[in-house]
Design an enzyme around this catalytic site. Structure first.
Site, mmCIF file in Angstrom:
data_model
loop_
_atom_site.group_PDB
_atom_site.id
_atom_site.type_symbol
_atom_site.label_atom_id
_atom_site.label_comp_id
_atom_site.label_asym_id
_atom_site.label_seq_id
_atom_site.Cartn_x
_atom_site.Cartn_y
_atom_site.Cartn_z
ATOM 1 C CD GLU A 1 7.360 13.927 4.535
ATOM 2 O OE1 GLU A 1 6.322 13.915 3.837
ATOM 3 O OE2 GLU A 1 7.958 14.978 4.819
ATOM 4 C CG HIS B 1 7.811 14.573 -1.931
ATOM 5 N ND1 HIS B 1 8.627 15.290 -2.777
ATOM 6 C CD2 HIS B 1 7.692 13.347 -2.506
ATOM 7 C CE1 HIS B 1 8.970 14.545 -3.811
ATOM 8 N NE2 HIS B 1 8.417 13.361 -3.669
ATOM 9 C CG ASP C 1 -1.863 -1.144 1.295
ATOM 10 O OD1 ASP C 1 -2.670 -1.273 0.357
ATOM 11 O OD2 ASP C 1 -1.801 -1.927 2.259
ATOM 12 C CD GLU D 1 18.786 17.217 1.841
ATOM 13 O OE1 GLU D 1 19.862 17.501 2.416
ATOM 14 O OE2 GLU D 1 18.101 18.061 1.256
#
Length: 221
Positions: A147, A103, A78, A118
């Protein structure tokens, strides 16, 4: 605005016209997740540990159950987790080092992406905590918890104590030690506005041992 932060704008989750609630996982309370790839400079076991702990945090306050199905054939997860650079086949390109850290997308999209450019870390040793405090690395546990909130449908909270605050500001205690950011009552209230109170005690996410349909409902961090 120049500080590291969630890539999601502060626009709120859209309201489902049928339910009058923000977009949510309508029929599922047992969700699976899997890594599509790992960050090359961080131990895979620590990446999986950070993500699992993040899911467990939300499980306790929401009643969701999560299962790691990474590497299990014939299972479509999922939620799909990965590290990507710049533009990577979704509407939101990353911007290189600093700026946007990650994100996630509102239900029932299931995409959870971290900026590969990063440096990432996990707060499990004194050295790693010092590196996190000095922003030599970013806390994968804190950012992934944030997130996952978006992946479940939770908006930003304009309070710096909340895990769903948009900015990333590592903070020392009075002795100068790194503080691991935790869920607050504000975060708990926000998800329970969508799914109702957790009538149980929460169940830890399950999966293999820790080893060395997109909709346009976006929320990035």
């Amino acid at each position: 605005m120049l500080a590291p932060r969630c890539g999601m704008s502060d626009v709120q989750n859209e309201i489902d016209s049928d339910t009058g609630l923000p977009y949510q996982w309508e029929k599922k309370r047992h969700l699976t997740y899997a890594f599509e790839n790992y960050h090359p400079s961080m131990e895979e076991s620590k990446q999986r540990l950070a993500i699992r702990e993040s899911f467990n945090r939300w499980s306790i306050v929401s009643g969701f159950k999560f299962r790691d199905v990474t590497g299990i054939k014939d299972v479509i997860p999922d939620i799909r987790i990965g590290f990507f650079s710049k533009c990577h086949n979704d509407p939101d390109c990353f911007d290189g080092h600093l700026g946007v850290l990650a994100h996630g997308y509102y239900p029932e999209d299931g995409e959870l992406h971290f900026d590969k450019d990063e440096p990432w870390g996990y707060p499990d040793t004194t050295k790693s905590k010092n590196d996190l405090l000095e922003k030599k690395v970013f806390d994968l546990l804190e950012v992934s918890t944030h997130e996952i909130g978006h992946v479940l449908g939770v908006d930003h909270i304009p309070n710096a104590r909340a895990i769903m605050f948009a900015g990333y500001f590592p903070t020392p205690d009075i002795n100068g030690n790194y503080i691991i950011k935790k869920m607050t009552d504000l975060d708990k209230e926000k998800i329970q506005e969508i799914y109702g109170p957790n009538v149980g005690t929460g169940v830890a996410s399950r999966g293999p041992p820790i080893l060395p349909n997109r909709q346009n409902n976006t929320a990035s961090s």
